[in-house]
Design an enzyme around this catalytic site. Structure first.
Site, short mmCIF file in Angstrom:
data_model
loop_
_atom_site.label_atom_id
_atom_site.label_comp_id
_atom_site.label_asym_id
_atom_site.label_seq_id
_atom_site.Cartn_x
_atom_site.Cartn_y
_atom_site.Cartn_z
N LYS A 1 0.88 -1.19 0.00
CA LYS A 1 0.00 0.00 0.00
C LYS A 1 0.91 1.23 0.00
O LYS A 1 1.43 1.63 1.02
CB LYS A 1 -0.88 -0.03 1.26
CG LYS A 1 -2.20 0.70 1.12
CD LYS A 1 -2.07 2.19 0.87
CE LYS A 1 -1.82 2.97 2.14
NZ LYS A 1 -1.71 4.42 1.91
N GLY B 1 6.65 5.16 8.79
CA GLY B 1 5.85 6.38 8.89
C GLY B 1 6.04 6.99 10.26
O GLY B 1 7.03 6.73 10.95
N THR C 1 1.20 7.22 13.98
CA THR C 1 0.50 6.16 13.24
C THR C 1 1.04 4.79 13.65
O THR C 1 0.27 3.82 13.76
CB THR C 1 0.63 6.37 11.72
OG1 THR C 1 0.25 7.71 11.41
CG2 THR C 1 -0.24 5.41 10.94
N GLY C 2 2.35 4.70 13.90
CA GLY C 2 2.93 3.42 14.34
C GLY C 2 2.33 2.95 15.65
O GLY C 2 2.08 1.75 15.85
N GLU D 1 9.17 1.32 11.38
CA GLU D 1 10.28 2.27 11.17
C GLU D 1 9.66 3.66 11.27
O GLU D 1 8.99 4.12 10.36
CB GLU D 1 10.91 2.05 9.78
CG GLU D 1 11.48 0.66 9.59
CD GLU D 1 12.76 0.43 10.38
OE1 GLU D 1 13.45 1.41 10.72
OE2 GLU D 1 13.08 -0.74 10.68
N CYS E 1 13.51 10.92 7.72
CA CYS E 1 13.45 10.56 9.14
C CYS E 1 14.77 10.81 9.85
O CYS E 1 14.79 11.18 11.02
CB CYS E 1 13.06 9.09 9.29
SG CYS E 1 14.10 7.99 8.32
N GLU F 1 9.09 15.82 16.38
CA GLU F 1 9.59 15.73 15.01
C GLU F 1 8.85 16.76 14.16
O GLU F 1 7.62 16.71 14.04
CB GLU F 1 9.34 14.32 14.44
CG GLU F 1 9.94 14.17 13.05
CD GLU F 1 9.66 12.80 12.43
OE1 GLU F 1 8.50 12.38 12.44
OE2 GLU F 1 10.62 12.18 11.94
P1 NAD Z 1 2.17 8.83 8.52
O1 NAD Z 1 2.32 8.31 9.89
O2 NAD Z 1 1.24 9.95 8.28
O3 NAD Z 1 1.77 7.58 7.63
C1 NAD Z 1 0.90 7.67 6.56
C2 NAD Z 1 0.56 6.26 6.11
O4 NAD Z 1 -0.08 5.59 7.18
C3 NAD Z 1 -0.37 6.26 4.94
O5 NAD Z 1 0.02 5.23 4.05
C4 NAD Z 1 -1.71 5.90 5.59
O6 NAD Z 1 -2.56 5.23 4.68
C5 NAD Z 1 -1.28 5.02 6.72
N1 NAD Z 1 -2.22 5.02 7.83
C6 NAD Z 1 -2.81 6.06 8.41
N2 NAD Z 1 -3.63 5.66 9.42
C7 NAD Z 1 -3.50 4.32 9.48
C8 NAD Z 1 -4.06 3.32 10.31
N3 NAD Z 1 -4.91 3.63 11.30
N4 NAD Z 1 -3.70 2.04 10.10
C9 NAD Z 1 -2.83 1.72 9.12
N5 NAD Z 1 -2.28 2.63 8.31
C10 NAD Z 1 -2.61 3.90 8.48
O7 NAD Z 1 3.64 9.19 8.02
P2 NAD Z 1 4.09 9.92 6.67
O8 NAD Z 1 3.71 11.36 6.74
O9 NAD Z 1 3.68 9.14 5.50
O10 NAD Z 1 5.69 9.79 6.77
C11 NAD Z 1 6.46 10.65 7.52
C12 NAD Z 1 6.93 9.94 8.76
O11 NAD Z 1 7.62 8.76 8.40
C13 NAD Z 1 7.90 10.74 9.61
O12 NAD Z 1 7.54 10.61 10.95
C14 NAD Z 1 9.24 10.04 9.35
O13 NAD Z 1 10.17 10.19 10.38
C15 NAD Z 1 8.81 8.64 9.17
N6 NAD Z 1 9.81 7.86 8.44
C16 NAD Z 1 10.56 6.97 9.13
C17 NAD Z 1 11.57 6.25 8.49
C18 NAD Z 1 12.44 5.29 9.23
O14 NAD Z 1 13.21 4.57 8.60
N7 NAD Z 1 12.35 5.23 10.54
C19 NAD Z 1 11.77 6.46 7.11
C20 NAD Z 1 10.97 7.37 6.45
C21 NAD Z 1 9.98 8.07 7.12
#
Ligand code: NAD
Length: 480
Positions: free
Chosen positions: A170, A224, A228-229, A246, A280, A381
């Site tokens: 997804k 993400g 959300t995690g 992650e 990130c 963040e």
């Molecule tokens: P986000 O948490 O907004 O994630 C969005 C995603 O989560 C979308 O695909 C959405 O469909 C899904 N989502 C939303 N609610 C959900 C639910 N209840 N259940 C399952 N899925 C759901 O993050 P973002 O804005 O896409 O990404 C930015 C974040 O990602 C930053 O915090 C960044 O630090 C992190 N990130 C971490 C790493 C790493 O390696 N640690 C790498 C890249 C990005």
């Protein structure tokens, strides 16, 4: 350009179309198929059925061939994919080219590991044997973010496939066209059995939530935000599925008194503004020895101010737009609040004055100085080009400040003293520490977070562990 769902070996239309826009100009690039729970459910069924066939999960040589053929098919598309990535995500073309190269290299790395799945066997008592098999975990749901949609897709998908899992992907809505384009040569391979790789897109979250809650999904890999995690961990709990999370970070760069401030300032500026600060591991806090604070203010402020903003396809652009206008407005608000409440603004950032950038989601970088590491802009963040400068008196204070965070993703140490570099690296509670560098990531080297930066490791051999189960088989055969 269009991106459709790919389920059980065939492309499918969705419930209408959603536009994909260039964040630098607002121009429409194409559309992706709308989807949701129905598509997720069909994709999970297809993946579960494919996992039950011996053709994939039990055939490491086929898995290697498929990964090698995919990498080979991507090579001639390198430039076209880099351009599409820049158009849809906004990042400068040089960063996109690097990302595609890194993604291809990572597929090759896991193609090799597909055939390296050793277990263990031991005689636990005379004639009694315990054998440990590393087996594919089953169906893997992969939720991929938009900030590095090439390499972050591959670092989850390639180990999942190498391990023998079947998958449902997804991608983020913001980069759905790019993700379909990079997957297309894989999905076109005759050797790939139907149902092994499934893809659906959606503008909402219902399909992603189904992957989390479904008992038929055995592993959920999410990259993400920590918010959300956390929600995913709660929603997945009733199924006890394996989680690979992650999440967010707040990287510190610790600069000691013997470091060459003028030489490293441009490197810190680049580390803070990579993908417009939407990485990130991007540098967020620079902790500098008090004796070098004034020199660092000057050098870092100038280095950040010198980075040209512009469309990522323009050759001299070093900072592209944020992912969309919503993200731009959110970060601009956080920047304003930080600039109003910090001890000193060294470089004021925000919406650019340049009228040619008016239609894009651009933000100029901001550098502020502050003493209290408890301030919201030192703790939360902020996913954009905001950098905070703090000072310390000695090594112990530097480490204490850096560890004053709920995250634990990455940090860097800048010093000419080798013993200090290793001592400080060991004292930092982060999954990755760079010495005299920042943002160096490799297919071979595991990355992941301590504390609220996540669970598990991607990249490297350990990523396979996120997609495998360990089985103990005991047999008493007696002795001759
Ligand atoms: P986000 O948490 O907004 O994630 C969005 C995603 O989560 C979308 O695909 C959405 O469909 C899904 N989502 C939303 N609610 C959900 C639910 N209840 N259940 C399952 N899925 C759901 O993050 P973002 O804005 O896409 O990404 C930015 C974040 O990602 C930053 O915090 C960044 O630090 C992190 N990130 C971490 C790493 C790493 O390696 N640690 C790498 C890249 C990005």
């Amino acid at each position: 350009m269009q991106a459709r769902h790919y389920i059980n070996g065939e492309w499918r239309d969705g419930d209408g179309w959603v536009d994909s826009l260039d964040p630098a100009s607002g121009e429409r690039l194409g559309a992706f198929a709308e989807g949701g729970e129905a598509q997720a459910r069909a994709a999970v069924e297809a993946a579960a059925h494919a996992f039950e066939q011996p053709g994939w999960a039990r055939n490491p040589r086929l898995r290697q061939q498929v990964l090698l053929a995919w990498a080979a098919a991507l090579e001639p598309r390198h430039e076209a994919l880099a351009e599409l990535l820049t158009r849809e995500n906004g990042k400068p073309l040089a960063q996109s080219r690097g990302e595609i190269g890194g993604a291809i290299s990572e597929i090759l790395y896991y193609a090799g590991l597909a055939r390296h799945n050793p277990g263990a066997a031991m005689e636990v008592a005379p004639g009694e044997f315990s054998t440990l098999f590393r087996e594919p975990a089953g169906v893997a749901g992969l939720i991929i973010p938009w900030n590095a949609p090439g390499v972050l897709l591959i670092r989850a998908l390639a180990p999942a496939l190498a391990a023998g899992c079947t998958t449902v992907i997804k991608p983020a809505a913001q980069t759905a066209l790019f993700n379909a384009a990079i997957l297309e040569p894989l999905l076109a391979l005759d050797a790939l059995p139907a149902g092994v790789v499934n893809l659906f897109t959606e503008s909402g979250h219902a399909g992603a939530a189904h992957l989390v809650a479904s008992p038929r999904v055995d592993v959920l890999s999410f990259t993400g935000s920590t918010a959300t995690g956390t929600r995913i961990m709660q929603d997945a709990a009733p199924t006890m599925k394996k989680l690979s999370l992650e999440l967010g970070g707040k990287s510190c760069c610790l600069v000691f008194e013997d470091a060459d401030v003028e030489a490293i300032a441009p490197r810190l500026a680049a580390a803070a503004t990579i993908i417009s600060g939407q990485q990130c591991t991007a540098a967020r806090r620079v902790l500098v020895h008090a004796s070098r604070l004034e020199a660092m203010k000057k050098a870092l402020g100038s280095a950040l101010a010198a980075l040209p903003l512009g469309h990522g396809l323009k050759p001299d652009s070093r900072i592209g737009p944020l992912i969309d206008h919503r993200a731009r407005d959110l970060v601009a608000g956080q920047m304003d609040q930080a600039q109003q409440s910090c001890d000193q603004v060294i470089l004021a950032g925000g919406r650019p004055d340049d009228p040619t950038l008016r239609d894009g989601a651009f933000l100029t970088p901001s550098l502020i100085q502050h003493r209290d590491s408890g301030a919201f802009f030192c703790q939360e963040e902020i996913f954009g080009p905001l950098l905070v400068l703090e000072s310390f008196e000695d090594e112990a204070e530097a480490v204490a400040r850096a560890n004053h965070t709920e995250f634990g993703l990455s940090a860097s140490v800048w010093t000419r003293d080798g013993a200090r570099a290793l001592r400080v690296a060991r004292a930092l509670r982060d999954g990755t520490v760079w010495i005299n560098d920042h943002n160096k990531l490799f297919a071979e080297a595991e990355t992941g977070g301590y504390r609220k930066s996540g669970l598990g490791r991607l990249h490297g051999f350990d990523a396979l562990m996120d997609f495998t189960e360990l089985k103990h088989v005991y047999q008493s055969v007696g002795t001759v």
